[in-house]
Design an enzyme around this catalytic site. Structure first.
Site, short mmCIF file in Angstrom:
data_model
loop_
_atom_site.label_atom_id
_atom_site.label_comp_id
_atom_site.label_asym_id
_atom_site.label_seq_id
_atom_site.Cartn_x
_atom_site.Cartn_y
_atom_site.Cartn_z
N ARG A 237 0.83 -1.20 0.00
CA ARG A 237 0.00 0.00 0.00
C ARG A 237 0.87 1.26 0.00
NH1 ARG A 237 -2.37 -3.80 -0.84
NH2 ARG A 237 -4.37 -4.54 -0.02
N SER B 221 -11.57 -0.03 2.96
CA SER B 221 -10.72 -0.31 4.12
C SER B 221 -10.12 0.98 4.65
CB SER B 221 -9.61 -1.29 3.73
OG SER B 221 -10.15 -2.51 3.27
N GLU C 299 -5.36 4.16 6.07
CA GLU C 299 -5.01 3.91 4.68
C GLU C 299 -5.29 5.11 3.77
OE1 GLU C 299 -6.15 0.63 1.28
OE2 GLU C 299 -5.63 -0.04 3.28
#
Length: 360
Positions: free
Chosen positions: A178, A259, A355
């Site tokens: 990520r 998420s 995130e």
């Protein structure tokens, strides 16, 4: 040097609402908003920004695609660029691969569907991820055992300071979990305009990820077609869509960014200690002998799933997703996120990282 003054300048909207442009439906405004549909328009806007600043500091910039990976904690006192650069072009191919160049404004899931229809394989595990193609390399999107970097060739970006185009190959992007150079050293320095993928002509199905494996095993037990082995790319695509739709709320129905927290990575020793204390702990081996924990499992075990705090909350079916049904402010969402982070740190000794990109 390019003649910026000859380039078409898109409409500049002052005091523009961003509520419909972020999937959390946070009510926020931008000092200016412009929709950019070409590299030439992007350069023209950047030149306008520099000219407007004169001898002072130019307006801060936010590049928006689908708005599915941002939290607007306050009004944005600068220029928001909605990147709408389209296009899907085969630029090279050989016996095994096809190189597909895609505009940064293309919808990600529609790209995956396009590739499936034309038998360009590799992206099927990344179906139904919200957002645009240009945003995908920034956080190296991934799901169900596949990451964008697995099928990435290069990208083109415009440097904000100079207006010049630069190409980045896979090595230059420094992809991680990520993560990429565009979240680190090159943060806020470039705007991605196109991404080129190296896709397979023959399928190479990836279906060992636990959730996918469980899905196919269950289908097989029930005697359904999905359980036929080996799964085809189309079956993987359908399975991913089915799993995601059963677990993740549609942002058009319940505002969210998917998420909200990254899955934390811990050492083997920490994982073993947690296993002894928490039965059923979910973890997956990753590089360097470390273990990736399921953030959703931690949050669920801590009792947060279905929690409501004023107009924001945690989704009733997926603890990893924060929802904003009451169109609350970004500050309220971040306050809930901080409470969850503090609780997980206290209960498990694990730090959860947010995130999406936070604009404050």
């Amino acid at each position: 040097m390019d003649n910026h003054s000859a380039m078409p300048l898109p409409t500049m909207m002052p005091s523009a609402s961003l509520q419909s442009l972020n999937t959390l439906a946070v009510p926020a405004t931008a000092a200016f908003l412009a929709r950019v549909s070409s590299v030439e328009q992007l350069r023209a806007v950047l030149a306008w920004r520099k000219q407007e600043a004169g001898q002072g500091d130019p307006l801060p910039i936010m590049a928006l695609g689908g708005g599915s990976n941002v939290v607007l904690a306050a009004d944005f006192p600068g220029l928001v660029l909605q990147i709408d650069i389209q296009g899907r072009d085969i630029i090279a191919e050989d016996d095994d691969y096809v190189w597909l160049k895609v505009g940064a404004g293309e919808n990600w899931h529609q790209l995956v569907e396009f590739c499936m229809n034309f038998h360009y394989w590799g992206l099927e595990n990344l179906a139904l991820i919200p957002g645009s193609v240009g945003a995908a390399p920034i956080q190296n999107i991934g799901a169900y055992g596949v990451e964008l970097c697995d099928y990435f060739s290069e990208l083109s970006a415009v440097e904000i300071k100079s207006g010049l185009s630069v190409n980045f190959d896979k090595t230059a992007c420094r992809f991680g979990y990520r993560d990429s150079i565009f979240k680190q050293q090159m943060k806020d320095r470039y705007i991605i305009t196109s991404v080129t993928f190296k896709l397979r002509k023959e399928p190479a199905v990836v279906c060992e990820y636990p959730a996918l494996k469980q899905f196919f095993e269950q289908q097989s037990e029930e005697g359904l077609e999905y359980g036929v082995e080996p799964p085809s790319p189309h079956r993987v695509f359908d399975a991913v869509c089915s799993i995601r739709q059963s677990k993740l709320p549609d942002p058009d129905v319940i505002p969210n960014v998917g998420s909200f927290f990254k899955n934390p990575v811990v050492t083997q020793e920490q994982y073993q200690n947690l296993q002894q204390q928490h039965e059923g702990l979910v973890g997956y081996p990753v590089e360097n002998g470390q273990i990736k924990l399921a953030a959703g499992w931690l949050i669920d075990q801590a009792g947060w799933r279905g929690y409501q705090q004023n107009s924001v909350g945690v989704h009733k079916d997926q603890a990893l997703v924060l929802v904003n049904p009451g169109h609350a402010s970004g500050a309220e969402i971040l306050l809930l996120a901080k409470k969850i982070q503090d609780d997980i740190k206290a209960k498990f000794g694990v730090v959860l990282e947010v995130e999406p990109r936070i604009y404050q």
